[in-house]
Design an enzyme around this catalytic site. Structure first.
Site, short mmCIF file in Angstrom:
data_model
loop_
_atom_site.label_atom_id
_atom_site.label_comp_id
_atom_site.label_asym_id
_atom_site.label_seq_id
_atom_site.Cartn_x
_atom_site.Cartn_y
_atom_site.Cartn_z
N ASP A 429 0.86 -1.16 0.00
CA ASP A 429 0.00 0.00 0.00
C ASP A 429 0.92 1.23 0.00
OD1 ASP A 429 -2.19 1.67 0.45
OD2 ASP A 429 -1.79 1.65 2.60
N ASP A 866 -1.71 -0.60 5.90
CA ASP A 866 -2.01 -0.10 7.25
C ASP A 866 -3.47 0.24 7.44
OD1 ASP A 866 -2.09 2.16 5.63
OD2 ASP A 866 -1.76 3.44 7.37
#
Lengths: 1203, 350
Positions: A429, A866
């Protein structure tokens, strides 16, 4: 109480709430029907009516077992494993006459192993239990019926209780919001634990309840009945009605406070418990994470099946031979039998020559029991123990501890340790993972002048990009070591503006408006620290927080938000003093992704109406007034520059609003807000759209999404290790590319293959709005672009191996590329590229891409993220790593391992991953080796007993082999062995490829170890047999019986197996010494103790060591000879391999051993010769630039001196 | 790759000080153990070690082999196979009928002593192709019954030799039932050579496994009779032949101690053996041998260990030389990429 009253605010203006009058909708007609049967009697939890309902209590259990179910359930879990089930069957069979040994030999190890596994399960569950206890014993204020709220444990809550929750407390159950400290009874809720979103959500109670209930005492005579839906997992809907004061009102999710969310910015709320314990939505929502098994373990299962095959085959052969030999014993004419001493004429079925086929079949089962030593019974439990200990090491690694957030690494599952050493592709990400997700105000452009001298990381890397060869190491170090700014969210340096210097600027008036806008136009909430008087802010997004902080730092301190005003301090231009100003806040025109802008309408102190607006450049520039475009050209220039530097930009503009215009707007706007029609949103959009026009440009802001510390360095190391890194982000293409450059995933001379749908043709079609045509054209376009990309890659192959490609694809194109027909093509293209960046991708697409890589390449994938949007990806990947950062716990909760910073991935993979992989694979190989050694000796001996299934060893020897004499060394191997130290793992990242290519657990290696085991067993058996055969073996003329041959062979097995271990490991600490030599010593000790016990227990092992074995020199000479002889082949093999065909880790061992690790030329030779060209990372970048300049070798030398 | 950049992530390893840790901090405690930095010996197989190891092994093994071989060669062993010879020519086509038939089966054997045999000379009988290690056979006994008279009814593992007419057999089971019963009497120059049958069994067996007050009962009373009979008036612990027999052999060819001759046998002596050939090995084509042997510190005559030590010692020396030559002739190819299998296949772009 009164104090709280004063703080009550009407904040409804701040948010465009739905109308307060909620209406009965279709769903409400279901109430009372099936699925909507819940009835809650508020404030009378103990009344007969509610007791009849008998809803579950608020006790929450997250444990797998209860004390009662623990034994049966965990036993069941254990025996689901094929190997354990097999041992259970042999254990049961051992109770019958079929058994070749006493039941104890089968049941003792099984019991030991199962107990160990269960203890482990139990300890893990106890951990959960403790959490449960902590959670269930949290306190909340509960109304006791007499006007007093008492603190009560959560677990004692009942449906219908009235609770009072204070600021920053968690809600103990799903509550119906009755009233809050705010007058309009709203409250702010943080749902981080539910959906990972950090922004605050607003809930509001019904007017009927909020108007009646304000204080503790108001609850005395409260009677209300809630009828609502049954417990379900939907977090976003709630249907119910409230009967209160003879009034029936509809309830929605707006009134429901969910368990595990937190009350924020609100002094207190009152609520009625609606759902308790397991009925709450959050617990209804919790699903077990998908259980993942590592590749190694799956392969290990195959080995186990192979071993089963071998066992059955051997049993089969043995049974046939046994059948034939037994048949020979049948009664011949004259009543004579061959082996008369076996009395075959009077035999039970097991040995009956007349029924030899039947006897053979029975023998098969006996043999299967006897050969059970081929299957390492303790393998699973040993691996589990080892993995848990490995996880402890990971959790305790001080180098993966992040001081700032006080978070060590946390392996949430220990199943995947060795998988960490086999990662082929990392899917990362961006926001919060590569970047900090902390926005820093770094630049601005006001009135056409650019301010801000801060250098962004991207700029730094761009500078490097542009003047390629002049790469200075120090630059990179700055990236790594630079400590964060002193003020979070603010990294703005410019003498022209700071410390009030802006007043001296030519455009001071514009600057003032600009900063004022920053201070006023937002939805942040200030929090004043009473002690220091400093103001901090609670904002929906980090961008917004950085604006307010920037305004504060530049002298426009926003410090209070009242129900209809915004107060801030600023420097008065004329007087030069700090004054407080209050702007009346009239309307907030909210941000959403369609509008891409946010505005407020305020009345300043002079009574002027102002519309202050900030938004994305494309929507803002077209809204400027003719006379507001004074700085447009310059600003555009700056904005483009900023975007190039990887910054997020927003355009700031304002206009003055005519009084009449506002009155009309206000009327329309309120009407629209209160309307209940379906096109309400559209209506609001239209009205606000009209308002946000003819703006006057003030300038632009630039906010940096900061890279986390050490990210470029880490990516470089991972790239050198041959790991491919894909970035999957929801950001727009430009930002993603910028970040790609910043962390060296992209570089100048890389050929970028960009796939998007921004072609004029498609755009034209989109305007026309024909859905089918758009789809068709888009698909064609994407396929065409992919084909072109593939051709490009193909064309470059062979020409130069250094040419690298980067694939950048946006979310829309991804939709088509991921369709079944094209995903193969997409994968081919993507694997041909050194870097892959997918931008604008949805959470679902992230998961789909992950699945595609996982199944398409068959290699191990690791996903790291996250946020809640990464959950799908984390669960889909072979390993999910959660960053325990700022975006809540959702990613961490669904991850397998949580770390605090992206850069720890380097240590996690290159060091822990490599070690664990190396350890586990060696351990499994060794396990089969030792069991084959043991098993084959049993088999060979049986062959010499005419396959009558007579074991070679005493029952207790049999049962303790796996448990005592060979288990601890192998566990020590699994926990402690290091082929090379951490330092060298870093220095030679390519070592990691051993895991990716699975060299240490290849069938070649496994079979090699197995053959080594077979050889060892053959040597042990035949050497012992020859040396002891029928001869007198000691000076007293005694001959060697069964127990002596068995004892000698067993001694040899214990020695050889442990010495082999000593030869195989490369890291001897005191632990290894203790367990290896201890195991051997323990065998002798055991033999003595066991032999000293009365013969009724020790049977034929009675005094066998003290009387028969130890005094006989031939016993010791045989042991010595056998153990040296059996180790020679392995020793030769290892010597030759080490010297002439060293694996990569062995080369590194040489380097360390010879002390060349600091000899740059030497190290360079090893690295250069074994490193394949790395195509991403700054090493590759530097190599490429050096190649260009033609000073390849020289430069490399220089670089490696640096080692 | 810069040195500082590299060390900034690695270098912390030593400097991790738990200084100023708050009590609530989750910072892992630093210890060499948890950080996996225990001092360790990391041996690798360098040429010196390899050559040295083989040299040492060779140097130790060859003398050991010589010593073992000497010991073995010093043992004098006389083996006399008599199973066929002791059956009269007329009965040789049906040996089983002969052995099972009635009548005296006395047989005279003459043994020449070629080399002086120092006393004690051990007498063994050797049986071949006799599966004393067969599971049915091994299990067919009851140790408790052998130890204690109270357990005489405990015959459950002894089937089918457990009861005679409902009375428990002591000692029960196939092992005891098939007790070897050939007997030998030795004479030299017509002079009887006494055979000492005391102390032929393991002390632990005699004292702890066979009871002093357990007497044979109903032994060999049922039909058919297997092997030898026992003196019902002697306790089991004194029946050393039985004790020796009951300690089952490991392999189908085995020797069991029969007795000891406590005088030296001189080279050139002629020993006459008066042999009672009772035991049936004919039905399973087993061989019967009479063995006289002296012992050395290593045991009986078995060249295997000596030869094995010598051979392996030589191999080790040979390997030491080979490795020395290899290391000299062929320098190490450290880091040759062609040895890295993954590198070969994975060259190029990826």
């Amino acid at each position: 109480m009164g104090k709280c009253r004063r703080k009550r605010l009407h904040l409804r203006n701040l948010y465009a709430f739905k109308g307060r009058k909620s209406t009965f909708q279709e769903d409400h007609s279901h109430i009372g029907g099936p699925g909507f049967s819940r009835v809650v009697y508020c404030n009378e939890p103990n009344s007969p009516a509610s007791e009849r309902r008998n809803y579950a209590g608020n006790y929450v259990r997250s444990t797998k077992y209860t004390p009662a179910s623990f034994i049966p359930k965990s036993l069941f879990e254990q025996f689901r494993r094929v190997a354990n089930f097999y041992f259970l069957v042999t254990g049961i069979l051992s109770l019958t006459a079929l058994s070749p040994y006493s039941p104890i030999s089968a049941l003792l190890p099984l019991g030991f192993v199962i107990t160990a596994s269960m203890v482990k399960e139990g300890i893990e569950d106890w951990g959960r239990k403790k959490q449960d206890i902590e959670m269930n014993n949290r306190k909340v204020k509960v109304y006791d019926g007499n006007g007093i709220f008492r603190r009560e444990e959560w677990r004692n809550l009942k449906v219908g209780d009235i609770v009072r929750v204070e600021k920053d407390e968690f809600f103990p159950a799903d509550l119906l919001l009755l009233s809050s400290s705010y007058e309009d009874s709203i409250c702010y809720v943080e749902t981080m634990n539910l959906d990972g979103e950090t922004n605050l959500k607003v809930k509001q109670s019904l007017e009927v309840t909020s108007s009646a209930l304000h204080e503790d005492s108001d609850f005395k005579d409260l009677k209300a009945v809630v009828r609502c839906e049954d417990p379900n997992a939907d977090l976003y809907t709630f249907v119910g009605t409230l009967d209160f004061e003879q009034q029936k009102s509809p309830l929605s999710i707006q009134q429901l406070l969910l368990r595990d969310s937190k009350l924020r910015n609100t002094e207190y709320v009152y609520g009625a418990v609606v759902f308790t314990g397991h009925d709450t939505k959050v617990i209804q929502n919790s699903t077990d994470p998908p259980s993942k098994r590592s590749r190694i373990e799956r392969k290990m299962d195959k080995i186990i099946y192979l071993m089963f095959g071998v066992v059955f085959l051997m049993s089969f052969i043995g049974s046939i031979v046994f059948g034939i030999e037994t048949r020979e014993d049948r009664v011949r004419n004259g009543g004579r039998t061959e082996r008369w001493y076996l009395k075959p004429d009077d035999a039970e079925i097991l040995f009956d020559p007349e029924r030899a086929p039947m006897a053979a079949i029975y023998h098969f089962f006996t043999a299967v029991m006897l050969y059970s030593y081929f299957i390492p019974i303790s393998l699973y439990v040993s691996i589990e123990i080892v993995k848990v200990l490995q996880s402890v090491f990971i959790n305790n690694d001080i180098l993966m501890y992040y001081e700032e957030t006080d978070k060590p690494a946390h392996a949430r599952t220990s199943n995947l340790n060795e998988e960490l050493g086999m990662v082929d592709t990392i899917l990362s990400d961006k926001t919060g993972t590569l970047t900090c997700n902390s926005m820093e105000f770094i630049k601005c452009s006001v009135a056409g002048t650019a301010y801000g001298r801060g250098i962004t990381e991207v700029e730094r890397s761009m500078a490097m990009r542009s003047n390629g060869t002049s790469l200075v190491d120090d630059d990179l170090d700055v990236v790594v070591d630079r400590s964060g700014p002193k003020i979070k969210g603010f990294n703005f340096v410019d003498e022209r503006v700071i410390k009030g210097n802006w007043v001296k600027q030519r455009d001071a008036v514009v600057l003032q408006k600009f900063f004022r806008l920053l201070a006023v136009c937002h939805t942040a909430i200030p929090e004043i620290n009473e002690a220091t008087g400093t103001v901090s802010y609670e904002a929906e997004s980090p961008d917004e927080a950085s604006f307010v902080v920037a305004a504060r730092e530049l002298g426009f301190e926003f410090f209070s938000r009242t129900q209809n005003g915004v107060s801030f301090r600023e420097l008065d231009l004329t007087s030069g003093k700090t004054v407080e100003r209050v702007y009346r806040l009239l309307n907030v025109l909210e941000f959403n992704s369609a509008r891409k802008r946010m505005s407020v309408i305020v009345r300043d102190e002079d009574g002027k109406l102002l519309l202050l607006s900030k938004g994305a450049d494309n929507v803002m520039f077209e809204r400027l007034a003719k006379n507001g475009r004074k700085f447009e050209e310059k600003t555009r220039e700056h904005v483009n520059e900023y975007a190039d530097a990887g910054l997020r930009t927003l355009i700031l503009a304002y206009r003055e609003v005519d009084e009449n215009e506002y009155i009309e707007f206000s009327k329309n706007f309120n009407e629209a807000k209160n309307s209940v029609t379906a096109d309400r949103e559209i209506l609001i959009d239209e009205i606000t759209d009209k308002m946000e026009r003819d703006l006057i440009l003030l300038g632009a802001t630039a906010v940096e999404d900061k890279l986390q510390n050490g990210v470029p360095d880490c990516i470089d190391k991972l790239a050198q290790a041959g790991i491919k890194i894909w970035v999957l982000t929801g950001d727009k293409m430009e930002t993603a590319i910028n970040i790609g450059f910043a962390c060296s995933l992209l570089r100048q001379e890389m050929k970028q293959i960009v796939i998007n749908l921004e072609t004029p043709h498609i755009k034209a079609l989109e305007k026309a709005g024909e859905k089918h045509a758009i789809e068709q054209a888009s698909r064609e376009s994407v396929v065409k672009q992919m084909e072109e990309g593939k051709a490009l890659i193909k064309g470059s192959k062979g020409a130069s191996s250094h040419e690298a490609f980067a694939l950048i694809i946006d979310g829309k194109s991804l939709t088509y590329a991921l369709e079944d027909d094209f995903k193969k093509m997409f994968l081919d293209l993507a694997t041909g590229c050194a870097s892959v960046i997918c931008c604008r991708s949805s959470p679902k697409q992230k998961a789909l891409v992950t699945r595609l890589v996982k199944t398409g390449t068959g290699k191990t994938t690791l996903a790291i993220g996250d946020g809640a949007n990464d959950v799908g990806m984390l669960q889909e990947a072979d390993i999910g790593i959660g960053i325990s950062g700022v975006e809540g716990m959702q990613a961490v909760m669904s991850s397998d391992i949580a770390i605090a910073q992206f850069r720890y991935l380097e240590r996690l993979l290159l060091v822990h991953g490599h070690w664990c992989y190396n350890r586990i694979s060696s351990m499994i190989c060794y396990f089969f080796y030792k069991n084959i050694t043991f098993g084959v000796t049993v088999f060979l001996y049986e062959a010499y007993t005419s396959f009558s299934a007579q074991p070679a060893y005493n029952d207790w020897f049999l049962s303790l082999f796996n448990v005592f004499f060979s288990s601890l060394p192998v566990i020590a191997l699994g926990v402690f062995d290091q082929d090379v130290s951490a330092r060298y793992c870093y220095k030679f990242p390519l070592l990691y490829q051993e895991g990716v290519q699975n060299l240490l657990f290849s069938w070649k290696r496994i079979i090699g170890w197995m053959l080594n085991g077979v050889f060892t067993a053959l040597a042990i058996f035949f050497l012992c047999k020859e040396s002891l055969k029928h001869q007198l073996y000691n000076p007293n003329g005694k001959t060697a019986g069964r127990e002596i041959l068995g004892g000698t062979m067993y001694t040899c097995v214990v020695w050889v197996v442990n010495l082999q271990m000593a030869l195989a490991i490369s890291y001897f600490t005191w632990v290894q010494h203790i367990v290896i030599w201890g195991s051997v010593a323990f065998w002798y000790i055991f033999l003595m103790i066991y032999g000293a016990i009365a013969p009724s227990f020790s049977t034929d092992a009675y005094k066998v060591f003290t009387e028969a074995l130890a005094p006989a020199l031939s016993y010791w000479l045989t042991t010595l000879f056998v153990m040296i002889f059996t180790l020679i082949p392995f020793f030769v093999f290892k010597s030759v391999q080490m010297r002439f065909f060293p694996g990569y880790h062995q080369m590194i061992q040489w380097i360390r051993y010879e002390g060349h690790s600091n000899d740059p030329e030497f190290v360079e030779m090893v690295r250069q010769r074994s490193i394949r060209p790395t195509t991403v990372g700054f090493t590759a970048r530097r190599a490429a630039s050096v190649r260009r300049s033609g000073r390849f070798h020289e430069q490399l030398k220089k670089n490696f001196i640096a080692f | 790759m810069s040195s500082i950049a590299a060390s900034s992530t690695i270098g912390g390893s030593g400097s991790a000080e738990p200084s100023g840790v708050k009590k609530t901090s989750k910072r892992p405690k630093y210890s060499k153990f948890t950080q996996q930095e225990l001092p360790a010996c990391k041996p690798i197989l360098t040429p010196r070690w390899v050559i040295l190891t083989f040299l040492v092994a060779g140097v130790v093994f060859i003398p050991l082999g010589v010593i073992c071989l000497f010991a073995s060669q010093g043992v004098v062993e006389i083996v006399d196979r008599y199973d066929t010879d002791c059956v009269p020519e007329t009965s040789r086509n049906n040996k089983v009928a002969y052995i099972q038939g009635a009548g005296d089966k006395i047989c005279n054997r003459t043994i020449m002593v070629n080399k002086t045999m120092k006393h004690p000379v051990y007498i063994y009988y050797q049986l071949e192709n006799f599966y004393q290690n067969h599971r049915r056979y091994v299990k067919s006994r009851n140790d408790a019954q052998l130890r204690s008279p109270r357990e005489e009814h405990d015959v459950k593992t002894c089937a089918p030799e457990d009861n005679v007419d409902g009375q428990p057999i002591v000692p029960c089971g196939l092992v005891a039932w098939s007790l070897f019963n050939d007997t030998y009497r030795f004479s030299r120059n017509n002079q009887q050579l006494p055979v000492n049958k005391k102390g032929i069994s393991w002390k632990s067996d005699k004292e702890n496994k066979f009871g002093k007050n357990v007497f044979p009962k109903h032994f060999q009373k049922g039909a058919p009779i297997g092997g030898g009979a026992l003196d019902p008036n002697k306790s089991l612990s004194e029946q050393e032949d039985l004790i020796v027999w009951m300690r089952t052999a490991a392999l189908p060819t085995f020797r069991k101690l029969y007795g000891k001759i406590e005088t030296d046998l001189k080279s050139g002596d002629t020993i006459t053996v008066l042999l009672e050939n009772n035991y049936n090995t004919y039905s399973f084509n087993g061989e019967k041998k009479l063995v006289l042997s002296t012992t050395s510190w290593l045991g009986g005559r078995n060249d295997f260990l000596g030869i094995a030590y010598l051979t392996v010692g030589s191999i080790c020396l040979f390997l030491a030389v080979t490795f020395a030559v290899l290391y000299l002739v062929k320098p190490r190819q450290l880091g040759d990429p062609s040895y890295l299998s993954w590198n070969r296949s994975a060259g190029g772009l990826q």
